[in-house]
Design an enzyme around this catalytic site. Structure first.
Site, PDB file in Angstrom:
ATOM      1  N   HIS A 223       0.820  -1.197   0.000  1.00 28.70           N
ATOM      2  CA  HIS A 223       0.000   0.000   0.000  1.00 28.70           C
ATOM      3  C   HIS A 223       0.866   1.263   0.000  1.00 28.70           C
ATOM      4  O   HIS A 223       0.560   2.240  -0.650  1.00 28.70           O
ATOM      5  CB  HIS A 223      -0.896  -0.014   1.243  1.00 28.70           C
ATOM      6  CG  HIS A 223      -1.916   1.068   1.269  1.00 28.70           C
ATOM      7  ND1 HIS A 223      -3.157   0.920   0.720  1.00 28.70           N
ATOM      8  CD2 HIS A 223      -1.861   2.320   1.753  1.00 28.70           C
ATOM      9  CE1 HIS A 223      -3.832   2.031   0.875  1.00 28.70           C
ATOM     10  NE2 HIS A 223      -3.067   2.912   1.495  1.00 28.70           N
ATOM     11  N   HIS A 310     -10.252   2.447  -1.533  1.00 32.36           N
ATOM     12  CA  HIS A 310     -10.414   1.984  -0.147  1.00 32.36           C
ATOM     13  C   HIS A 310     -11.215   0.693  -0.196  1.00 32.36           C
ATOM     14  O   HIS A 310     -12.322   0.602   0.314  1.00 32.36           O
ATOM     15  CB  HIS A 310     -11.113   3.061   0.695  1.00 32.36           C
ATOM     16  CG  HIS A 310     -10.529   3.202   2.058  1.00 32.36           C
ATOM     17  ND1 HIS A 310     -11.260   3.517   3.168  1.00 32.36           N
ATOM     18  CD2 HIS A 310      -9.251   3.063   2.500  1.00 32.36           C
ATOM     19  CE1 HIS A 310     -10.464   3.573   4.220  1.00 32.36           C
ATOM     20  NE2 HIS A 310      -9.253   3.305   3.848  1.00 32.36           N
TER      21      HIS A 310
END
Lengths: 997, 267
Positions: A223, A310
């Site tokens: 990430h 997300h």
């Protein structure tokens, strides 16, 4: 003691909450005879009778419509009670507001508060009531469901945490033990990464502390560091390869035919931008390095843009996941340069089919309709409260998103062009602003890098969060005031706390200067957090600033006035004995961690990835006998094409008062606009168009697609959408967001490589620099029985384009009942190699990858060649269309995409409805009429032009028909004589029916 | 020459339409001052500087508990006297969207006869509550401006019809409800109904979109006139004729009517 207040409607039969709950129960197949809903407030405080009455009468109830009672109201006879409260530690924004309001109104210290909802269902069983609770009212990841009213004696308190320093034995572990530790401790690092850490500590002759290991895991997570896209890739293709590999930056062709790409991202997406800048694109300002990409807007202002995903949090808690998705992306904009003001949001969702039978939803997953509804509510509640218009988006449905819904959230900001850069200086204070730190959101960065399984909702509930938009709004208000004093900005750098929390924010800001952090100085939501939890918690609504000591008092005053909490956590500037920047972590004076910045930021090993491309071979399904009318109506009702009005209307798309072209077009407010336009500086005529491109089906290997073509088509679609409203095709900046299944699989890695190559080729051809991007890999799900569900490779391209003069903007609704319709194609005029027959077969008369193919198969008479597209033709076409719009001869423009040319025309007809004047159309199809009518080849536009000037367009496209005053669409099927006659109201019903929930 | 009128815009945590409200007043010829609610509470005398008072839209305090509840509680308990004094002084006030919700809950609307302001804030007799579908709506419904209205903000729009007669709404709690039907009848006969929906998306009683007090100076409405001050704000301006767009924009007319009226009063 705890005082319980219940607020309910005087007349439950007209209470919208009760009525909505009834509808939700019905959707689950349960028919309650009556539903009563009540808001519950639990206040832990010593209150006298007068104070209680004040709260009841002056704060909680609306005297016209509601009653407020103390304690527990008896339930109606035989009714089943369900009460839903946030779990302890989960953000409850209403409770925070109530806490302060109670303190102010009755003059006590802010009490502890919890809020909830009570529902009484008549005529249902206890199990049915519980089903309504789990199916529509609560998510047990963040909520507790009680079968009776909750009125505890006191709220639970957490004991202070044990803060003794923990060392993790790693130096003597073998490889197997390293792999096990990586998974069991939720580090999600590869063996090589674990080995690198082991070597580092063996060389130091000590074991790492827990916080050091956590910091490395966060900073090295997929990430945060995008290690797959930055890796070296060895790529091979079996069968033919349609990509020409010669003369590509960062690419070596080996004698055996395999290809080595050094740093995939740098060689494709970033290379295109840097080459364009070298070739004279001089309006980008900051690319890939800050929290958002920055481009020039006018002589005083720059514009920045960021799009995030997300996905994993939204899979488990769609409402909180989506809300904190947009909240986090807004913070990226607040943390760009020396802070930008957010001026627009975008949102794109990919979910499974809304009519999926409940039995087909795997364990551990939420039904896709519920997921979509809650995602929309999450974005709505956060973005609307922030006062930022949500202007552009899309929804794409495919069954393979069942366990991995995708939530893309974008934000655009404006900032003075002398404040586009900041650097933390040695000696600056590390200042945290905004929300407090809690246990919510721990391990978000590493969690997002993992494959999901059916137990993730339980295992990772702490990674999921609920947002508090008003906290972020206050913080934004304070930051913009601190940015703009006449004496200069009060801080030298700013960033947001996103994935990794303080560890990432301070780690990034202090990369070149080092930092000393005192973790005990962070304000906490509650007791019981250990020092390492404080460091990596991803609690929302926090920003980190580098503030010169001399400016602290001025900043503190602004924060006091705006009710924003400020904490000094330490100082920037710290080096080790060899003068290298170092991160030093303390808790109440004890050293708990010490890490060289070089190890954090450059120490991660980059292994070579393997990619192997096998062109998918799928059997081409041939369509049966389909008539045009049926196909058009069914296509308009397809969820991917059907109106998203129900969603768009829930977003405020004109707060701030600068929206010039709204997302819904025409007098009826139904037309799906191509792109939105805002006028961010009202005194200037210049606008900013915001659009996107998403062409998932063209890249879907399961459907015979090619991710290379998908990337070309997505960039083309984004450009066309922007050009259609009036953007200058030479002033478009774009962003990439890759959402991919696991890339340890060489096939998926190869599809990622091909998409990246498409990004490079199209960005170069269109001269559209990428300015920022993000990837979310590992979007796959392992069911209980071990089946792997992978999402289709999904590439979202988001674009912003400068509109030189907003008064020349064009919309997609037909304007006149006597005009000419021109279909513009990327016709390769003047090209010597041009072979018209091949071109017709591979583009214009081709239904491959279309929604028509998905529903029926390829029309029988069509040649089933793969679709091809040359972006250099697409670029020339975009420039010609832009010129025609600038000259003012285009009355309406619409891109031809999902559903093909007839669906585009139908949308233009539907959008024109509502003024009382009828507009219809008479159009023709050509040979191979179904492919011509419904194919989705890239590069095409449908324009309405003034009849008297239609002749000027012979070079641009072909006349396909005319508008008329009939309120009907007549399709003249020249080749087969199977003409179609459809009223605009039939088109409208089909288009609106599917998703108008 | 006399200074142009000063409009004081009261903002707080979660109000988010103050920027465009300021722009609307400035385009209409007013000076503006933005002030935080807490700053005004700590020094209520500052209200005396204001020639016009404006309460913007948004989600004050998150609209937690109910829309505008905490903001209105602060007005009722901390600023009631200062507001009444301003009203008695003849200061026009506008509450847009959240500002309207605040006016209603604070008891400023439907209001009182001049010289009849009570010492404390009264209990509300009307309410703005959840839309009938229990969700947020952003759209441009058709509206009409009743010709008997006393409202100084909207009187100039009484004949407005067809394409220009739209106003943008963006709210979740915009449904107007009165305690009884007599209240609605009284508002009607008093000329206090300033704006009505033709299409009534939230399900308001009497299709009411905005009302004024009996003086016509204190005005609250759910639609956002500050989002309709240029023709390019109109939802389908690309279809409007040049003749139409050469006329004044209805949203701006509201602000200009009042700024001009205040400016023309003798000092």
């Amino acid at each position: 003691m705890i005082h319980r207040f219940e607020v309910r409607a005087k007349d439950p039969k007209s209470d919208p909450t009760a009525l909505k709950t009834t509808r939700q129960a019905r959707a689950l197949g349960i028919e309650p005879e009556a539903v009563h809903a009540a808001r519950v407030y639990l206040i832990e405080a010593k209150l006298n009778a007068a104070q209680i009455n004040t709260l009841r009468d002056a704060l909680f109830a609306d005297p016209v419509l509601e009653t407020c009672s103390l304690g527990i109201d008896p339930a109606p006879d035989g009714a089943q009670t369900i009460e839903v409260h946030p779990l302890p530690g989960v953000m409850d924004p209403v409770a925070q507001t109530v806490q302060n309001a109670v303190a102010e109104l009755v003059g006590i210290d802010p009490p502890r508060v919890s809020t909830g909802w009570r529902y009484d269902f008549a005529g249902v069983s206890a199990e049915q009531a519980h089903s309504i609770a789990t199916g529509a009212l609560a998510n047990t990841t963040v909520h507790a469901i009680h079968a009776e009213p909750l009125h505890p004696d006191s709220f639970p308190s957490l004991a202070p945490a044990d803060q003794s320093v923990v060392r993790v034995a790693i130096c003597d572990l073998d490889d197997d033990a390293l792999v096990k530790m990586s998974r069991d401790d939720h580090l999600f690092l590869s063996l090589e990464e674990m080995q690198t850490i082991r070597s580092h500590y063996r060389a130091l002759d000590r074991e790492p502390t827990d916080i050091e290991l956590e910091t490395l895991a966060q900073t090295w997570s997929e990430h945060c560091v995008h290690k797959t896209l930055k890796s070296t890739v060895r790529y091979t293709a079996s069968g033919g390869d349609t990509i020409d590999w010669s003369d590509r930056p960062g690419v070596e062709i080996s004698p055996d035919g395999s290809v080595v790409i050094h740093n995939l991202l740098k060689s494709t997406v970033a290379a295109a931008t840097h080459e364009l800048i070298a070739e004279g694109v001089d309006w980008t300002r900051s690319v890939f390095v800050d929290n958002a990409g920055i481009i020039d807007f006018d002589e005083h202002n720059a514009v920045c843009i960021k799009v995030e995903t997300h996905n994993h949090p939204s899979a488990i808690e769609p409402y909180g996941g989506a809300a904190t998705g947009i909240g986090g992306c807004i913070r990226d904009i607040m943390g760009t340069g020396l802070a930008a003001k957010p001026i627009a949001n975008t949102d794109v969702f990919c979910v499974a089919m809304p009519d999926t039978p409940r039995a087909d939803v795997p364990d551990g997953c939420i039904h896709p309709k519920r997921t979509l509804e809650r995602i929309i509510e999450g974005v709505r509640d956060y973005a609307n409260r922030m006062g930022i218009p949500t202007l552009n988006g899309a929804v794409y449905f495919d069954p393979r998103y069942i366990a991995n819904p995708l939530v893309y959230c974008g934000c655009i900001g404006i900032l003075p062009n002398d404040k586009t850069h900041g650097d933390a200086q040695p000696g600056d204070l590390i200042v945290a602003l905004g929300g407090r730190t809690g246990r919510d959101g721990i391990h978000g960065a590493t969690f997002s890098s993992a494959e999901l399984t059916d137990t993730h909702a339980d295992e990772f509930s702490h990674a999921v969060q609920i947002g508090n938009a008003i906290e972020e709004k206050r913080t934004l208000d304070a930051i913009l005031r601190a940015r703009d004093p006449e004496s200069g900005c009060l801080y030298s750098a700013i960033t947001d706390c996103g994935a990794g929390g303080f560890s990432s924010a301070v780690g990034e800001m202090g990369e070149t200067v080092g930092a000393v952090v005192h973790l005990d100085k962070a304000p906490l939501k509650y007791d019981g957090l250990r020092y390492d939890e404080i460091w990596i918690s991803e609690s929302q609504e926090r920003m980190v600033l580098a503030v010169p000591d001399a400016n602290l008092a001025a900043l503190q005053q602004i924060c006091d006035e705006e009710h924003v909490e400020l904490a000094v956590l330490g100082t920037f500037g710290n080096s080790d004995s060899e003068n290298n920047p170092e991160l030093l972590l303390h808790y109440t004076g004890t050293e708990v961690g010490r890490l060289p910045m070089a190890l954090l930021h450059d120490g991660i090993p980059m292994p070579t990835r393997v990619a192997s491309w096998t062109p998918p071979t799928v059997e081409i399904k041939k369509a049966g006998d389909i008539d045009i009318k049926r196909a058009l109506l069914e296509l308009l009702a397809h969820p991917n094409i059907a109106s998203k009005r129900w969603i768009v209307r829930q977003y405020d798309h004109e707060v701030q008062g600068n929206t010039v072209i709204k997302p819904l077009i025409g007098p009826g407010g139904i037309g799906p606009g191509d792109a939105a336009v805002i006028q961010p500086v009202p005194a200037s005529k210049q606008g900013l168009a915001i659009g996107c491109g998403l062409q998932t089906s063209l890249g879907d290997p399961a459907n015979g697609g090619d991710p290379y073509l998908m990337a070309l088509a997505a960039i083309d679609e984004c450009v066309r959408n922007l050009v259609c409203v009036g953007a200058d095709p030479n002033r478009i900046a774009i962003l990439d967001n890759f959402c991919w299944p696991g890339c340890d699989d060489p096939n998926n890695m190869a599809s990622l490589v091909r998409a990246c190559m498409g990004c490079y080729d199209a960005a170069k051809a269109y001269r559209t620099p990428f300015v920022s991007g993000k990837d979310s890999l590992n979007n796959q799900f392992r069911t209980k029985d071990g089946t792997l569900i992978e999402i289709p490779p999904t590439l979202l391209i988001t674009g912003v384009g400068i509109v030189p003069d907003v008064s020349k903007c064009v919309t997609m609704d037909l304007k006149s009942d006597d005009s000419t319709l021109i279909l513009v194609q990327p016709y390769p005029d003047g090209d010597e190699k041009f072979n018209p027959d091949a071109w017709y077969a591979t583009s214009l008369w081709n239904a491959r990858g279309s929604h028509f193919e998905q529903l029926y198969g390829i029309p029988r008479e069509s040649h089933p060649s793969p679709l091809e597209f040359d972006p250099t033709f697409g670029k020339r076409t975009a420039e010609k269309v832009a010129r025609a719009i600038d000259e003012g001869v285009v009355l309406a423009a619409h891109d031809v995409s999902d559903g093909g040319y007839l669906a585009a025309l139908a949308e233009m007809l539907i959008a024109a409805e509502g003024t009382g004047r009828q507009i219809g159309a008479h159009v023709m199809t050509h040979l191979d009429e179904l492919s011509f009518a419904f194919g989705e080849a890239p590069g095409r536009y449908l324009l309405e032009v003034r009849r008297e000037r239609a002749g000027e367009f012979s070079q641009l496209g072909s006349c396909v028909g005319w508008t008329n005053p009939t309120a009907n669409l007549y399709v003249d099927a020249c080749a087969t004589g199977k003409n179609a006659h459809i009223s605009v109201s039939e088109l409208r019903s089909a288009f609106l029916g599917t998703l108008d929930w | 020459m006399q200074d142009p009128p000063l409009t004081m815009i009261v903002r707080t945590a979660g109000t988010n339409c103050e920027g465009e409200l300021r722009r609307a007043f400035e385009l209409a010829g007013s000076r503006t001052e933005m002030i935080h609610l807490d700053a005004l509470i700590s020094d209520p005398a500052r209200i005396e500087r204001a020639d016009i008072l404006a309460f913007p839209g948004g989600f004050s305090y998150g609209d937690d508990i109910a829309a505008g509840r905490v903001f209105s509680m602060k007005l009722r308990t901390k600023l009631w006297d200062a507001l009444c004094a301003a009203a008695e002084r003849g200061v026009p006030m506008i509450g847009v969207c959240n500002g309207f919700q605040v006016f209603v809950q604070a008891g400023l609307l439907p209001g009182f006869a001049p010289d009849a302001y009570p010492d404390g804030a009264p209990q509300p007799s009307i309410s703005l509550t959840q839309n009938k579908e229990a969700r947020f709506i952003d759209e441009w419904p058709r509206v009409e401006y009743p010709s008997n209205s006393k409202c100084i903000w909207t009187q100039a729009l009484a004949g407005c019809s067809d394409d220009p007669a739209l106003l943008p709404i963006a709210n979740a709690e915009g449904r107007f409800v009165a305690a009884d039907s007599a209240t609605i009848a009284q508002l009607e006969s008093n000329g206090q109904i300033a704006v009505r929906y033709v299409d009534n998306p939230g399900g308001s009683q009497g299709s009411i979109a905005g009302i004024c007090d009996p003086s016509g100076r204190i005005f609250g409405l759910m639609p956002h006139p500050e989002r309709y001050i240029e023709w390019t704000h109109h939802p389908y301006w690309t279809r409007l004729s040049p003749e139409q767009t050469s006329r004044p924009v209805p949203g701006l007319v509201m602000f200009k009517s009042v700024v001009d009226a205040v400016a023309s009063q003798p000092a």
